[in-house]
Write a protein that holds these residues in place. Structure first.
Motif, PDB file in Angstrom:
ATOM      1  N   UNK A  37     -99.720  -9.143  -9.236  1.00 58.52           N
ATOM      2  CA  UNK A  37    -100.805  -9.997  -8.692  1.00 58.52           C
ATOM      3  C   UNK A  37    -101.932  -9.917  -9.910  1.00 58.52           C
ATOM      4  N   UNK A  38    -102.062 -11.136 -10.759  1.00 55.40           N
ATOM      5  CA  UNK A  38    -103.127 -10.979 -11.829  1.00 55.40           C
ATOM      6  C   UNK A  38    -104.394 -10.868 -11.363  1.00 55.40           C
ATOM      7  N   UNK A  39    -105.402 -10.185 -12.151  1.00 50.87           N
ATOM      8  CA  UNK A  39    -106.697  -9.819 -11.476  1.00 50.87           C
ATOM      9  C   UNK A  39    -107.250 -11.260 -11.133  1.00 50.87           C
ATOM     10  N   UNK A  40    -107.165 -12.328 -11.593  1.00 50.88           N
ATOM     11  CA  UNK A  40    -107.589 -13.411 -11.310  1.00 50.88           C
ATOM     12  C   UNK A  40    -107.302 -13.864  -9.832  1.00 50.88           C
ATOM     13  N   UNK A  41    -105.807 -13.412  -9.418  1.00 45.92           N
ATOM     14  CA  UNK A  41    -105.697 -13.723  -7.943  1.00 45.92           C
ATOM     15  C   UNK A  41    -105.919 -12.670  -6.930  1.00 45.92           C
ATOM     16  N   UNK A  42    -106.669 -11.556  -7.210  1.00 42.47           N
ATOM     17  CA  UNK A  42    -106.775 -10.453  -6.378  1.00 42.47           C
ATOM     18  C   UNK A  42    -107.531 -10.961  -5.126  1.00 42.47           C
ATOM     19  N   UNK A  43    -108.774 -11.942  -5.282  1.00 42.46           N
ATOM     20  CA  UNK A  43    -109.091 -12.319  -3.940  1.00 42.46           C
ATOM     21  C   UNK A  43    -108.636 -13.308  -3.370  1.00 42.46           C
ATOM     22  N   UNK A  44    -107.439 -14.086  -3.719  1.00 41.99           N
ATOM     23  CA  UNK A  44    -106.655 -14.912  -3.398  1.00 41.99           C
ATOM     24  C   UNK A  44    -105.667 -14.151  -2.512  1.00 41.99           C
ATOM     25  N   UNK A  45    -105.131 -12.839  -3.001  1.00 43.32           N
ATOM     26  CA  UNK A  45    -104.345 -11.988  -2.264  1.00 43.32           C
ATOM     27  C   UNK A  45    -105.114 -11.512  -1.086  1.00 43.32           C
ATOM     28  N   UNK A  46    -106.247 -10.947  -1.090  1.00 43.87           N
ATOM     29  CA  UNK A  46    -107.011 -10.536   0.013  1.00 43.87           C
ATOM     30  C   UNK A  46    -106.986 -11.750   0.978  1.00 43.87           C
ATOM     31  N   UNK A  47    -107.448 -12.955   0.478  1.00 44.42           N
ATOM     32  CA  UNK A  47    -107.684 -14.105   1.587  1.00 44.42           C
ATOM     33  C   UNK A  47    -106.408 -14.275   2.111  1.00 44.42           C
ATOM     34  N   UNK A  48    -105.313 -14.500   1.656  1.00 49.62           N
ATOM     35  CA  UNK A  48    -103.940 -14.757   2.448  1.00 49.62           C
ATOM     36  C   UNK A  48    -103.661 -13.517   3.490  1.00 49.62           C
TER      37      UNK A  48
ATOM     38  N   UNK B 189    -113.388 -12.017   4.642  1.00 49.33           N
ATOM     39  CA  UNK B 189    -112.875 -12.050   6.034  1.00 49.33           C
ATOM     40  C   UNK B 189    -113.631 -12.725   7.043  1.00 49.33           C
ATOM     41  N   UNK B 190    -115.014 -13.252   6.662  1.00 48.44           N
ATOM     42  CA  UNK B 190    -115.854 -14.129   7.374  1.00 48.44           C
ATOM     43  C   UNK B 190    -115.179 -15.363   7.510  1.00 48.44           C
ATOM     44  N   UNK B 191    -114.819 -15.684   6.220  1.00 48.16           N
ATOM     45  CA  UNK B 191    -114.119 -17.239   6.055  1.00 48.16           C
ATOM     46  C   UNK B 191    -112.894 -17.305   6.918  1.00 48.16           C
ATOM     47  N   UNK B 192    -112.302 -16.208   6.879  1.00 44.81           N
ATOM     48  CA  UNK B 192    -110.996 -16.257   7.554  1.00 44.81           C
ATOM     49  C   UNK B 192    -111.106 -16.416   8.994  1.00 44.81           C
ATOM     50  N   UNK B 193    -112.101 -15.649   9.632  1.00 46.45           N
ATOM     51  CA  UNK B 193    -112.431 -15.612  10.796  1.00 46.45           C
ATOM     52  C   UNK B 193    -112.948 -17.056  11.503  1.00 46.45           C
ATOM     53  N   UNK B 194    -113.882 -17.552  10.315  1.00 45.77           N
ATOM     54  CA  UNK B 194    -114.245 -18.979  10.810  1.00 45.77           C
ATOM     55  C   UNK B 194    -113.150 -20.064  10.966  1.00 45.77           C
ATOM     56  N   UNK B 195    -112.266 -20.051   9.790  1.00 47.97           N
ATOM     57  CA  UNK B 195    -111.306 -20.982   9.889  1.00 47.97           C
ATOM     58  C   UNK B 195    -110.118 -20.813  11.151  1.00 47.97           C
ATOM     59  N   UNK B 196    -110.066 -19.479  11.554  1.00 50.75           N
ATOM     60  CA  UNK B 196    -109.330 -19.466  12.740  1.00 50.75           C
ATOM     61  C   UNK B 196    -109.801 -19.176  14.051  1.00 50.75           C
ATOM     62  N   UNK B 197    -111.022 -19.748  14.081  1.00 45.29           N
ATOM     63  CA  UNK B 197    -111.775 -19.574  15.492  1.00 45.29           C
ATOM     64  C   UNK B 197    -111.358 -20.342  16.331  1.00 45.29           C
ATOM     65  N   UNK B 198    -111.336 -20.052  17.555  1.00 41.93           N
ATOM     66  CA  UNK B 198    -110.941 -20.798  18.829  1.00 41.93           C
ATOM     67  C   UNK B 198    -112.195 -20.783  19.838  1.00 41.93           C
ATOM     68  N   UNK B 199    -112.022 -21.782  20.846  1.00 45.31           N
ATOM     69  CA  UNK B 199    -113.088 -21.828  21.930  1.00 45.31           C
ATOM     70  C   UNK B 199    -112.613 -21.005  23.059  1.00 45.31           C
TER      71      UNK B 199
END
Length: 134
Positions: free
Chosen positions: A76-87, A124-134
Motif C-alpha cells: 500500500x503506497x503511503x498515499x493510500x494508507x488512510x484509504x486502507x484504514x478507512x476500508x 473511525x467517526x466517519x465509518x460509524x456515521x455511515x453505518x449508523x442504524x436507528x
C-alpha cells in the motif's frame, strides 16, 4: 509482492476474519467497497474471491498475521494508507458492534500503515456515521 488492490482487500479480510466469523454483512461490505470505491475502478471484480482466498491462506500459517501485515505495508503506497484504514473501519462497522478482536486488529492496521491517531479518529467517526442504524 501484491498490488495495492489486493493489499486493500487483504486489509478488509483481516478485519472480517479476526474474530473467527466472517459475517454476511462484512462480506457484503467488502464486495460493495470493491465494486464502488474509486481506488478499485481498474480492479477485475472476478478476482475478488481469489484474492480473498490468498489472504486466508496466508493467515493459516504460524506467523501468518505478521506476514500478511508486512505484505500489506509493502504493497500500500503511503498515499493510500488512510484509504486502507478507512476500508478496515468500514468492515468493522458493517456489524452492529465491533468485537475486541476487531478493535485490536484496527489498531494493528493503523500502526502498520502509519496512520496518525487524529486521522484515525476522524476515519473511525466517519465509518460509524455511515453505518449508523436507528
Amino acid at each position: 509482492m501484491i498490488n495495492h488492490h489486493s493489499a486493500l482487500i487483504y486489509v478488509m479480510v483481516l478485519v472480517s476474519a479476526c474474530d473467527g466469523d466472517m459475517t454476511d454483512a462484512e462480506l457484503e461490505a467488502i464486495g460493495e467497497n470493491v465494486r464502488y470505491l474509486p481506488v478499485f475502478q481498474d480492479f477485475d471484480i472476478e478476482r475478488l474471491t481469489d484474492v480473498t482466498r490468498e489472504c486466508t491462506g496466508l493467515l493459516s500459517d504460524a506467523d501468518g498475521l505478521e506476514t500478511t501485515l508486512q505484505i500489506i505495508k509493502e504493497a500500500i503506497p503511503h498515499k493510500l494508507a488512510e484509504t486502507g484504514y478507512a476500508v478496515a473501519c468500514d468492515i468493522a462497522a458493517a456489524d452492529p458492534s465491533a468485537s475486541q478482536e476487531e478493535l485490536r486488529m484496527l489498531e494493528m492496521i493503523r500502526h502498520k500503515l502509519g496512520v496518525d491517531r487524529l486521522c484515525a479518529a476522524a476515519i473511525e467517526r466517519g465509518a460509524r456515521a455511515r453505518h449508523m442504524r436507528l
